[in-house]
Write an enzyme that holds these catalytic residues in place. Sequence first.
Site, PDB file in Angstrom:
ATOM      1  N   GLU A  88      17.849 -16.150 -89.470  1.00 60.15           N
ATOM      2  CA  GLU A  88      16.888 -15.176 -88.978  1.00 60.15           C
ATOM      3  C   GLU A  88      17.271 -14.585 -87.624  1.00 60.15           C
ATOM      4  OE1 GLU A  88      13.624 -17.986 -89.354  1.00 60.15           O
ATOM      5  OE2 GLU A  88      13.481 -17.956 -87.189  1.00 60.15           O
ATOM      6  N   CYS A 114      17.490 -10.907 -80.816  1.00 61.28           N
ATOM      7  CA  CYS A 114      17.725 -12.356 -80.757  1.00 61.28           C
ATOM      8  C   CYS A 114      18.434 -12.771 -82.040  1.00 61.28           C
ATOM      9  CB  CYS A 114      16.369 -13.042 -80.628  1.00 61.28           C
ATOM     10  SG  CYS A 114      16.457 -14.823 -80.709  1.00 61.28           S
ATOM     11  N   CYS A 121      21.140 -26.424 -87.427  1.00 58.08           N
ATOM     12  CA  CYS A 121      21.666 -26.858 -86.125  1.00 58.08           C
ATOM     13  C   CYS A 121      21.836 -28.366 -86.137  1.00 58.08           C
ATOM     14  CB  CYS A 121      20.687 -26.450 -85.018  1.00 58.08           C
ATOM     15  SG  CYS A 121      21.259 -26.868 -83.368  1.00 58.08           S
ATOM     16  N   CYS A 125      16.861 -31.194 -81.776  1.00 61.07           N
ATOM     17  CA  CYS A 125      15.803 -31.332 -80.777  1.00 61.07           C
ATOM     18  C   CYS A 125      14.473 -31.601 -81.479  1.00 61.07           C
ATOM     19  CB  CYS A 125      15.705 -30.062 -79.932  1.00 61.07           C
ATOM     20  SG  CYS A 125      17.258 -29.680 -79.116  1.00 61.07           S
ATOM     21  N   CYS A 128      11.973 -28.625 -82.249  1.00 57.93           N
ATOM     22  CA  CYS A 128      12.504 -27.386 -82.844  1.00 57.93           C
ATOM     23  C   CYS A 128      12.600 -27.502 -84.359  1.00 57.93           C
ATOM     24  CB  CYS A 128      13.876 -27.090 -82.247  1.00 57.93           C
ATOM     25  SG  CYS A 128      14.742 -25.721 -83.032  1.00 57.93           S
ATOM     26  N   CYS A 345      12.115 -20.194 -83.203  1.00 55.41           N
ATOM     27  CA  CYS A 345      13.271 -20.188 -84.094  1.00 55.41           C
ATOM     28  C   CYS A 345      13.071 -21.122 -85.277  1.00 55.41           C
ATOM     29  CB  CYS A 345      14.543 -20.507 -83.323  1.00 55.41           C
ATOM     30  SG  CYS A 345      14.766 -22.206 -82.830  1.00 55.41           S
TER      31      CYS A 345
HETATM   32  N1  SAH Z   1      20.446 -23.832 -79.514  1.00 56.94           N
HETATM   33  C1  SAH Z   1      20.316 -23.018 -78.367  1.00 56.94           C
HETATM   34  C2  SAH Z   1      19.912 -21.597 -78.685  1.00 56.94           C
HETATM   35  C3  SAH Z   1      18.877 -21.415 -79.747  1.00 56.94           C
HETATM   36  S1  SAH Z   1      17.348 -22.288 -79.517  1.00 56.94           S
HETATM   37  C4  SAH Z   1      19.361 -23.619 -77.369  1.00 56.94           C
HETATM   38  O1  SAH Z   1      18.688 -24.588 -77.688  1.00 56.94           O
HETATM   39  O2  SAH Z   1      19.340 -23.117 -76.253  1.00 56.94           O
HETATM   40  C5  SAH Z   1      16.284 -20.994 -79.274  1.00 56.94           C
HETATM   41  C6  SAH Z   1      15.142 -21.210 -78.298  1.00 56.94           C
HETATM   42  O3  SAH Z   1      13.961 -21.488 -79.041  1.00 56.94           O
HETATM   43  C7  SAH Z   1      15.329 -22.326 -77.291  1.00 56.94           C
HETATM   44  O4  SAH Z   1      15.110 -21.844 -75.992  1.00 56.94           O
HETATM   45  C8  SAH Z   1      14.263 -23.300 -77.687  1.00 56.94           C
HETATM   46  O5  SAH Z   1      13.782 -23.953 -76.588  1.00 56.94           O
HETATM   47  C9  SAH Z   1      13.204 -22.417 -78.331  1.00 56.94           C
HETATM   48  N2  SAH Z   1      12.324 -23.148 -79.223  1.00 56.94           N
HETATM   49  C10 SAH Z   1      12.648 -24.014 -80.184  1.00 56.94           C
HETATM   50  N3  SAH Z   1      11.535 -24.523 -80.753  1.00 56.94           N
HETATM   51  C11 SAH Z   1      10.490 -23.956 -80.116  1.00 56.94           C
HETATM   52  C12 SAH Z   1       9.069 -24.068 -80.245  1.00 56.94           C
HETATM   53  N4  SAH Z   1       8.519 -24.870 -81.144  1.00 56.94           N
HETATM   54  N5  SAH Z   1       8.300 -23.331 -79.412  1.00 56.94           N
HETATM   55  C13 SAH Z   1       8.856 -22.501 -78.508  1.00 56.94           C
HETATM   56  N6  SAH Z   1      10.173 -22.337 -78.337  1.00 56.94           N
HETATM   57  C14 SAH Z   1      10.993 -23.063 -79.129  1.00 56.94           C
HETATM   58 FE1  SF4 Z   2      19.395 -26.561 -82.033  1.00 53.51          FE
HETATM   59 FE2  SF4 Z   2      16.811 -25.928 -81.898  1.00 53.51          FE
HETATM   60 FE3  SF4 Z   2      17.838 -27.678 -80.185  1.00 53.51          FE
HETATM   61 FE4  SF4 Z   2      18.503 -25.078 -79.971  1.00 53.51          FE
HETATM   62  S1  SF4 Z   2      16.473 -25.946 -79.685  1.00 53.51           S
HETATM   63  S2  SF4 Z   2      19.877 -26.863 -79.871  1.00 53.51           S
HETATM   64  S3  SF4 Z   2      18.504 -24.518 -82.138  1.00 53.51           S
HETATM   65  S4  SF4 Z   2      17.715 -27.949 -82.407  1.00 53.51           S
END
Ligand code: SAH
Ligand code: SF4
Length: 355
Positions: A88, A114, A121, A125, A128, A345
């Site tokens: 996406e 974006c 991934c 995390c 996420c 994301c």
């Molecule tokens: N993997 C890289 C880039 C993509 S993540 C990274 O982690 O920086 C994209 C963004 O989405 C990150 O800043 C992450 O903190 C945010 N994100 C992920 N899950 C989220 C959530 N549940 N609410 C708000 N932001 C979120």
């Molecule tokens: Fe991967 Fe989501 Fe962590 Fe970014 S925030 S590194 S996309 S698991």
Amino acid sequence: MSKINILDYTKEELSYIIKPSFRAKQIYEWIYKKYVNSFDEMKNLPNNLRDDLEKNYHMNPLKISTIEQSSDGSKKYLFLLKDGKTVESVLLPMKKEAYDDMGKLIHHTRFTICISSQVGCKIGCSFCLTGKSGFLRNLTSGEITSQVLMIKKDNDIAENRRVNIVFMGMGEPLDNIENVQKAVKIFSDPFGLSISPRRQTISTSGLSTQIKKLGNMNLGILLAISLHAVDDVLREKLMPINRAYNIESIIKAVKEFPVDARKKMMFEYLVIKDLNDNIKSAKKLVKLLDGIKAKVNLIFFNPHEGSDYQRPIVKDVLAFQDYLLKHGVICTIRESKGLDISAACGQLKDTQEKK
Ligand code: SAH
Ligand code: SF4
């Protein structure tokens, strides 16, 4: 034999493959500036070259699967890849708008797109959704750049209109650094999408050794660090990768990273209720960033089904921001764009797969 995606080549690579080499520039202009969808439309190429290209290459690695339009103007795209997987991207029109004499909106003056760098991934995390769904594969450079090309085409964004790119969709860009590097080159090429590296931001979960490697590539891009916590115990809970690359190692890598004198290092801080939304954390953050030309971006945690965390209270986020500002750290709060359209994301993909 399956056809090769011609978008995977930088102009230099293409000029080695297609002779005479000036043809590479012409092909680039047709694809990235004139938005053609077939080799047949490349009118200044000789017929036999067009036939040859048609036989061996394709230029459509992505298909639009679904689009969700948010009431705030942002638009979320789910793209179907050739192998049936999906990624996406989001188009975010920025505030400034232009009006004609009759008061009719002509266009938004700025767009941010974006984009994703991987399907899924590996970093995992805990907050996420992308991380929860695991890792499937890296995107090729052409699959990365095509997200921007498709969105520009779909929204009639003229080729010379200024767009910003953020690698903040699905995936960890520095875990796919070679293809991301190529994508940055294709974006930046004056015959390609012509987007200055200073308008491209790579966001990373903080792979310190890869940050170093990226710095040595000297691409001129901006870097955003997803910090989210100021102590290693909490950061490990949120981001298991912190066991391999702790906060100290990230700060060290950041201090060595080449930043354009006019720009700042961005730190993203996902604010989660009762976890990292207190002034003690803000204090520690100010200390951590001492000596770095930094800008902090506070993000409201966006809850999703099955998430253990909660959205913070606005008052606490504002107090956090206020503390940083009062202590000389530039700090913005990311507008929660597209909250009504599965904003964070991985969430559009998730809702589509459940249907
Ligand atoms: N993997 C890289 C880039 C993509 S993540 C990274 O982690 O920086 C994209 C963004 O989405 C990150 O800043 C992450 O903190 C945010 N994100 C992920 N899950 C989220 C959530 N549940 N609410 C708000 N932001 C979120
Ligand atoms: Fe991967 Fe989501 Fe962590 Fe970014 S925030 S590194 S996309 S698991």
